[in-house]
Design a protein around this motif. Structure first.
Motif, PDB file in Angstrom:
ATOM      1  N   ALA A  82       0.809  -1.217   0.000  1.00  0.00           N
ATOM      2  CA  ALA A  82       0.000   0.000   0.000  1.00  0.00           C
ATOM      3  C   ALA A  82       0.843   1.269   0.000  1.00  0.00           C
ATOM      4  CB  ALA A  82      -0.938  -0.004   1.200  1.00  0.00           C
ATOM      5  N   ASP A  83       2.122   1.184   0.418  1.00  0.00           N
ATOM      6  CA  ASP A  83       2.964   2.379   0.425  1.00  0.00           C
ATOM      7  C   ASP A  83       3.538   2.689  -0.956  1.00  0.00           C
ATOM      8  OD1 ASP A  83       4.667   0.072   0.635  1.00  0.00           O
ATOM      9  OD2 ASP A  83       6.314   1.431   1.111  1.00  0.00           O
ATOM     10  N   SER A  84       3.283   1.811  -1.943  1.00  0.00           N
ATOM     11  CA  SER A  84       3.590   2.051  -3.366  1.00  0.00           C
ATOM     12  C   SER A  84       5.070   2.210  -3.678  1.00  0.00           C
ATOM     13  CB  SER A  84       2.822   3.281  -3.886  1.00  0.00           C
ATOM     14  OG  SER A  84       1.439   3.017  -3.915  1.00  0.00           O
ATOM     15  N   ARG A  85       5.952   1.698  -2.860  1.00  0.00           N
ATOM     16  CA  ARG A  85       7.372   1.714  -3.207  1.00  0.00           C
ATOM     17  C   ARG A  85       7.678   0.525  -4.111  1.00  0.00           C
ATOM     18  NH1 ARG A  85      11.195   3.664   1.802  1.00  0.00           N
ATOM     19  NH2 ARG A  85       9.625   4.712   3.049  1.00  0.00           N
ATOM     20  N   SER A  86       8.562   0.731  -5.048  1.00  0.00           N
ATOM     21  CA  SER A  86       8.979  -0.372  -5.907  1.00  0.00           C
ATOM     22  C   SER A  86       9.922  -1.281  -5.130  1.00  0.00           C
ATOM     23  CB  SER A  86       9.694   0.167  -7.151  1.00  0.00           C
ATOM     24  OG  SER A  86      10.973   0.671  -6.797  1.00  0.00           O
ATOM     25  N   PRO A  87      10.068  -2.551  -5.560  1.00  0.00           N
ATOM     26  CA  PRO A  87      11.016  -3.440  -4.868  1.00  0.00           C
ATOM     27  C   PRO A  87      12.423  -2.868  -4.788  1.00  0.00           C
ATOM     28  CG  PRO A  87       9.592  -4.716  -6.304  1.00  0.00           C
ATOM     29  CD  PRO A  87       9.299  -3.271  -6.589  1.00  0.00           C
ATOM     30  N   ARG A  88      12.872  -2.195  -5.834  1.00  0.00           N
ATOM     31  CA  ARG A  88      14.228  -1.627  -5.801  1.00  0.00           C
ATOM     32  C   ARG A  88      14.322  -0.500  -4.768  1.00  0.00           C
ATOM     33  NH1 ARG A  88      17.343  -3.581  -9.865  1.00  0.00           N
ATOM     34  NH2 ARG A  88      16.240  -4.555 -11.614  1.00  0.00           N
ATOM     35  N   GLU A  89      13.286   0.321  -4.682  1.00  0.00           N
ATOM     36  CA  GLU A  89      13.278   1.397  -3.687  1.00  0.00           C
ATOM     37  C   GLU A  89      13.310   0.821  -2.278  1.00  0.00           C
ATOM     38  OE1 GLU A  89      10.798   5.029  -5.795  1.00  0.00           O
ATOM     39  OE2 GLU A  89       9.694   3.289  -5.029  1.00  0.00           O
ATOM     40  N   VAL A  90      12.539  -0.231  -2.056  1.00  0.00           N
ATOM     41  CA  VAL A  90      12.518  -0.853  -0.736  1.00  0.00           C
ATOM     42  C   VAL A  90      13.880  -1.464  -0.419  1.00  0.00           C
ATOM     43  CG1 VAL A  90      11.433  -2.593   0.729  1.00  0.00           C
ATOM     44  CG2 VAL A  90      10.037  -1.282  -0.876  1.00  0.00           C
ATOM     45  N   LEU A  91      14.492  -2.118  -1.390  1.00  0.00           N
ATOM     46  CA  LEU A  91      15.810  -2.723  -1.170  1.00  0.00           C
ATOM     47  C   LEU A  91      16.837  -1.670  -0.760  1.00  0.00           C
ATOM     48  CD1 LEU A  91      16.116  -5.391  -4.009  1.00  0.00           C
ATOM     49  CD2 LEU A  91      16.245  -5.819  -1.553  1.00  0.00           C
ATOM     50  N   ARG A  92      16.805  -0.519  -1.412  1.00  0.00           N
ATOM     51  CA  ARG A  92      17.752   0.543  -1.048  1.00  0.00           C
ATOM     52  C   ARG A  92      17.513   1.015   0.388  1.00  0.00           C
ATOM     53  NH1 ARG A  92      17.090   2.118  -6.557  1.00  0.00           N
ATOM     54  NH2 ARG A  92      15.383   3.543  -6.007  1.00  0.00           N
ATOM     55  N   ALA A  93      16.245   1.214   0.732  1.00  0.00           N
ATOM     56  CA  ALA A  93      15.927   1.662   2.093  1.00  0.00           C
ATOM     57  C   ALA A  93      16.287   0.595   3.122  1.00  0.00           C
ATOM     58  CB  ALA A  93      14.438   2.022   2.184  1.00  0.00           C
ATOM     59  N   VAL A  94      16.038  -0.665   2.781  1.00  0.00           N
ATOM     60  CA  VAL A  94      16.370  -1.772   3.679  1.00  0.00           C
ATOM     61  C   VAL A  94      17.875  -1.856   3.888  1.00  0.00           C
ATOM     62  CG1 VAL A  94      16.495  -4.298   3.767  1.00  0.00           C
ATOM     63  CG2 VAL A  94      14.302  -3.173   3.342  1.00  0.00           C
ATOM     64  N   SER A  95      18.641  -1.711   2.814  1.00  0.00           N
ATOM     65  CA  SER A  95      20.102  -1.782   2.927  1.00  0.00           C
ATOM     66  C   SER A  95      20.623  -0.701   3.868  1.00  0.00           C
ATOM     67  CB  SER A  95      20.740  -1.638   1.543  1.00  0.00           C
ATOM     68  OG  SER A  95      22.147  -1.617   1.647  1.00  0.00           O
ATOM     69  N   GLN A  96      20.119   0.502   3.712  1.00  0.00           N
ATOM     70  CA  GLN A  96      20.563   1.600   4.572  1.00  0.00           C
ATOM     71  C   GLN A  96      20.218   1.321   6.034  1.00  0.00           C
ATOM     72  OE1 GLN A  96      18.944   5.395   3.426  1.00  0.00           O
ATOM     73  NE2 GLN A  96      20.041   6.524   4.998  1.00  0.00           N
ATOM     74  N   ARG A  97      18.989   0.849   6.271  1.00  0.00           N
ATOM     75  CA  ARG A  97      18.555   0.614   7.651  1.00  0.00           C
ATOM     76  C   ARG A  97      19.282  -0.574   8.274  1.00  0.00           C
ATOM     77  NH1 ARG A  97      18.158   1.059  12.077  1.00  0.00           N
ATOM     78  NH2 ARG A  97      16.355   1.239  13.469  1.00  0.00           N
ATOM     79  N   THR A  98      19.486  -1.635   7.517  1.00  0.00           N
ATOM     80  CA  THR A  98      20.139  -2.811   8.091  1.00  0.00           C
ATOM     81  C   THR A  98      21.616  -2.559   8.361  1.00  0.00           C
ATOM     82  OG1 THR A  98      20.339  -3.708   5.834  1.00  0.00           O
ATOM     83  CG2 THR A  98      18.550  -4.554   7.190  1.00  0.00           C
ATOM     84  N   HIS A  99      22.270  -1.762   7.531  1.00  0.00           N
ATOM     85  CA  HIS A  99      23.671  -1.440   7.826  1.00  0.00           C
ATOM     86  C   HIS A  99      23.780  -0.692   9.149  1.00  0.00           C
ATOM     87  CE1 HIS A  99      24.723  -2.564   3.665  1.00  0.00           C
ATOM     88  NE2 HIS A  99      25.951  -2.684   4.142  1.00  0.00           N
ATOM     89  N   THR A 100      22.871   0.236   9.369  1.00  0.00           N
ATOM     90  CA  THR A 100      22.861   0.960  10.644  1.00  0.00           C
ATOM     91  C   THR A 100      22.583   0.008  11.802  1.00  0.00           C
ATOM     92  OG1 THR A 100      22.073   2.958   9.530  1.00  0.00           O
ATOM     93  CG2 THR A 100      21.775   2.845  11.912  1.00  0.00           C
ATOM     94  N   LEU A 101      21.655  -0.912  11.590  1.00  0.00           N
ATOM     95  CA  LEU A 101      21.282  -1.860  12.645  1.00  0.00           C
ATOM     96  C   LEU A 101      22.437  -2.804  12.970  1.00  0.00           C
ATOM     97  CD1 LEU A 101      18.850  -2.612  14.392  1.00  0.00           C
ATOM     98  CD2 LEU A 101      18.098  -4.150  12.588  1.00  0.00           C
ATOM     99  N   VAL A 102      23.136  -3.280  11.951  1.00  0.00           N
ATOM    100  CA  VAL A 102      24.267  -4.184  12.175  1.00  0.00           C
ATOM    101  C   VAL A 102      25.385  -3.455  12.922  1.00  0.00           C
ATOM    102  CG1 VAL A 102      26.112  -5.466  11.028  1.00  0.00           C
ATOM    103  CG2 VAL A 102      23.749  -5.742  10.268  1.00  0.00           C
ATOM    104  N   ASP A 103      25.675  -2.223  12.534  1.00  0.00           N
ATOM    105  CA  ASP A 103      26.686  -1.441  13.264  1.00  0.00           C
ATOM    106  C   ASP A 103      26.298  -1.314  14.740  1.00  0.00           C
ATOM    107  OD1 ASP A 103      28.173  -1.101  10.978  1.00  0.00           O
ATOM    108  OD2 ASP A 103      27.426   0.919  10.554  1.00  0.00           O
ATOM    109  N   LYS A 104      25.020  -1.118  14.992  1.00  0.00           N
ATOM    110  CA  LYS A 104      24.545  -0.982  16.369  1.00  0.00           C
ATOM    111  C   LYS A 104      24.694  -2.300  17.128  1.00  0.00           C
ATOM    112  CE  LYS A 104      20.390   0.593  18.866  1.00  0.00           C
ATOM    113  NZ  LYS A 104      19.020   1.164  18.687  1.00  0.00           N
ATOM    114  N   GLN A 105      24.461  -3.421  16.456  1.00  0.00           N
ATOM    115  CA  GLN A 105      24.639  -4.727  17.097  1.00  0.00           C
ATOM    116  C   GLN A 105      26.076  -4.907  17.574  1.00  0.00           C
ATOM    117  OE1 GLN A 105      23.364  -7.380  13.967  1.00  0.00           O
ATOM    118  NE2 GLN A 105      21.382  -7.744  14.930  1.00  0.00           N
ATOM    119  N   TYR A 106      27.040  -4.612  16.711  1.00  0.00           N
ATOM    120  CA  TYR A 106      28.442  -4.855  17.069  1.00  0.00           C
ATOM    121  C   TYR A 106      28.966  -3.819  18.053  1.00  0.00           C
ATOM    122  CZ  TYR A 106      28.726  -8.738  13.895  1.00  0.00           C
ATOM    123  OH  TYR A 106      28.531  -9.972  13.308  1.00  0.00           O
TER     124      TYR A 106
END
Length: 695
Positions: A82-106
């Motif tokens: 429903a948020d109308s983002r394309s899969p590629r747009e979501v992948l880019r946003a996910v990559s940015q968020r997960t990199h931040t999350l992984v840095d926070k884990q370590y």
């Protein structure tokens, strides 16, 4: 006389900006889990556990959600959410968020947990810290345990790059010189043996170590990597791990035996398409680029980590360290009266319905319900659904015993419960060998309903005893997850469960049910109808209120209906543990909606729906979340709690969840969560309160 306000139709709320992306919302939940590892009010070893859980959650996120996004992006699929983002747009946003999350884990591991553990004499020793006795013991460990089973592979045309198992520990080695055959080899791969622990506890008596000194297996391999390549110089050794697509694909319309088809697909899960590469933070760029090329991944898929690439393996430390003072206080669930040793469990249920709230109430009555049915000469048949129950389950033991005792035992086993497929295949085979009738649900639909039916001959005829739950028949998770379970012999409810089992086994159509609202046939329409009714009641000045507790809120029509109800003046409180795609607090849209997430000692798993009903309130318990898959692609149950003591108890406990100011996180309109604060109010943690007694 005031005019009745105009209530917008749900279709008025189609704007993409009114919906939070489901993948990003799931990552926010994982961040809340990670915050438990940071919270110094949580016992230290439990903080380590929450770090491991956040790592495991992220693994599954990549194996399933990111893998699916990559497939859609390759096919250039249009937006489907429903948020109308394309899969590629979501992948880019996910990559940015997960990199931040992984840095926070370590950072949490290195800056907070390891120093705090060391202060408690629980140490992870680096190679530079090894004492002579420790080094000698680890040398022997390498010679006796590692060397016989390790197979270093020098990469050349005769030794191609090996297949890398999903989430396995590996090392890329930078070499100089020539081997025994005169070949000049630049790189090699070392795969850590799967049979060996990733965290090794040093024996104090032999190594002059403290009681809880640990060494990572990766450190031992690093120390001895030169021994694996004699006559060559190992200039660098860097750990790496690959995460692969682990979703199974089985075309159910084309297979004749679903069990054999799923069984055949399981080995392929280890070698699905790559979706993530983790490497040591000090790995040279040329080597990480080389690995990315081997796995057909991009820079966005690379995660450089300062620590073990498999953080979740630290979970073994919790079992190895006997320090109760660093864990949650021991907790013994309450044992309900229907479990009295001399009592008749069926007589107790005949007297009144029984409601259990796990893990605060023991799961033992559920096991005993099935076990005693197997022993009771008056019981004719037992029917049960199994979605997740674990490889060694007392529930399955009871069903096997009942089948061997000559009862008619029918079990609907869901073979496609993700990551539990192998366990479910094994238990299905075991039950079948005992003489139980096994079916695998309905083609195209997962059987997610949690229900048991026991048919018993009594003086007035056959009586149906039922158990309906919000969670799985899994004794282990019943101590870790919050779930409701209802025992009843109400004739209408028993007949509904009977009809559902007939539908699952004979595939006939259910003529109509009196108590249960089932998916995929009626639940979605019923929820929309009940939300709309609350909006109409609010517009008419009647009592109108919605309190809904679930694990995920994703389905767009339900969200739009909630927006419309909010605009009509309905006060709406949502307790959503994980994914929430609804934006609360948006002016003119969701000002009357509040969303909170509870993250604490236990995983919140109950699904409870309360509707004011214009003065005739209702409470339902369900196996289903408000997601597309639950409404349309799964067999689910939603069942009422009738007015009376049990209803009052659930209502009180819901109010406690809304009052929690210690473990609650409040969702804002921007999609971010902030922790609730007690302020001047007395501190209330709902899980701790329910451990003391029912609501």
């Amino acid at each position: 006389m005031s005019e009745t306000p105009d209530v917008p139709a749900p279709s008025a709320f189609d704007a993409p900006e009114l919906f939070i992306n489901r993948e990003l919302s799931l990552l926010e939940f994982n961040d809340r889990v990670l915050e438990q590892a940071i919270d110094t009010g949580v016992p230290l070893l439990e903080r380590l556990k929450f770090l491991c859980i956040s790592s495991t959650n992220l693994d599954e996120f990549f194996e399933v959600r990111v893998a699916g996004l990559k497939q859609k992006a390759e096919l250039s699929n249009p937006p489907t959410d429903a948020d109308s983002r394309s899969p590629r747009e979501v992948l880019r946003a996910v990559s940015q968020r997960t990199h931040t999350l992984v840095d926070k884990q370590y950072q949490t591991l290195n800056k907070a947990l390891i120093p705090a553990l060391e202060a408690e004499n629980i140490r992870f020793l680096r190679r530079a810290e090894w004492k002579p006795e420790q080094r000698a013991w680890l040398d022997r460990y390498f010679e006796e345990e590692l060397l016989p089973v390790i197979s270093p592979i020098g990469l050349d045309p005769a030794h191609p790059f090996p297949r890398i198992l999903n989430k396995s520990l590996n090392f890329i080695v930078d070499l100089d010189g020539t081997d025994a055959f005169g070949r000049k080899i630049a790189h090699a791969v070392v795969q850590a043996p799967r049979a060996l622990p990733r965290v090794i506890q040093l024996p104090p008596s032999e190594t002059d170590s403290g009681p809880y000194d640990f060494v990572f297996l990766s450190s031992v391999i690093h120390e001895h990597v030169g021994d694996l390549f004699p006559s060559m110089d190992a200039r660098g050794c860097y750990q790496f791990r690959v995460t692969r697509n682990s979703d199974l694909y089985v075309d159910e319309e084309e297979v004749e035996d679903l069990l054999r088809a799923v069984e055949g697909e399981l080995p392929g899960r280890r070698y699905g398409d790559c979706v993530r590469l983790e490497v040591a933070h000090n790995c040279p760029e040329k080597l990480s680029d080389y690995l990315l090329g081997r796995f057909l991944l991009s820079k966005d898929d690379l995660y450089q980590v300062n620590g073990p690439v498999n953080v979740n393996r630290l979970m073994s430390v919790l079992d190895a360290v006997d320090r109760p003072d660093l864990k949650y206080p021991a907790f013994s669930p309450r044992l309900p009266q229907l479990m009295s040793p001399s009592g008749d469990i069926f007589a107790a249920i005949r007297d009144e319905d029984v409601l259990l709230h796990h893990p605060f109430d023991s799961f033992l009555p559920v096991i005993e319900f099935v076990r005693r049915a197997g022993e009771d000469p008056h019981v004719l048949a037992i029917k049960q659904t199994l979605y997740r129950t674990g490889p060694e389950s007392a529930v399955v033991d009871a069903l096997v015993g009942a089948a061997k005792a000559g009862k008619e035992v029918t079990v609907v086993v869901e073979l496609r419960a993700r990551f539990d497929e192998a366990d479910n295949i094994a238990l299905a085979n075991r039950l079948q060998a005992a003489g139980a009738h096994i079916v695998y649900g309905v083609v195209g639909y997962k059987t997610h309903a949690k229900m048991t039916l026991i048919v018993r001959r009594e003086t007035d005829g056959l009586v149906n005893y039922v158990h309906l739950g919000t969670g799985n028949y899994h004794p282990k998770t019943a101590r870790l997850y919050t779930d409701y379970g209802l025992f009843s012999c109400d004739p209408a409810l028993g007949n509904d469960v009977h009809e559902m089992f007939l539908q699952l086994t004979s595939l006939g159509k259910v003529s109509g049910m009196a108590r249960i609202i089932d998916a995929p046939f009626r639940l979605h329409a019923a929820i929309l109808e009940k939300i709309a009714r609350e909006a109409d009641n609010a517009a008419a000045g009647k009592p109108a209120r919605i309190v809904a507790k679930m694990n995920s809120l994703v389905e767009p029509q339900a969200i739009r209906a909630l927006y419309a109800a909010s605009c009509a003046g309905v006060q709406i409180d949502l307790v959503v543990r994980g994914i929430c795609c609804l934006r609360p607090g948006v002016s003119g849209v969701s000002e009357n909606i509040r969303v909170r997430s509870i993250v604490g000692r236990f995983l919140e798993h109950t699904r409870v729906f309360h509707f004011a009903g214009g003065g005739a309130p209702e409470i339902y318990l369900a196996s289903a979340d408000w997601m597309d898959r639950n409404f349309f692609r799964r067999v689910e149950t939603c069942f009422p709690v009738e007015r009376g003591p049990l209803y009052d108890r659930v209502e009180r406990e819901l109010s406690l969840y809304l009052a929690d100011n210690s473990n609650a996180w409040l969702l804002g309109a921007d999609g971010t969560y902030t922790p609730a604060q007690p302020g001047d109010d007395e501190e209330l943690a709902v899980q701790r309160r329910l451990m003391e007694g029912p609501g």
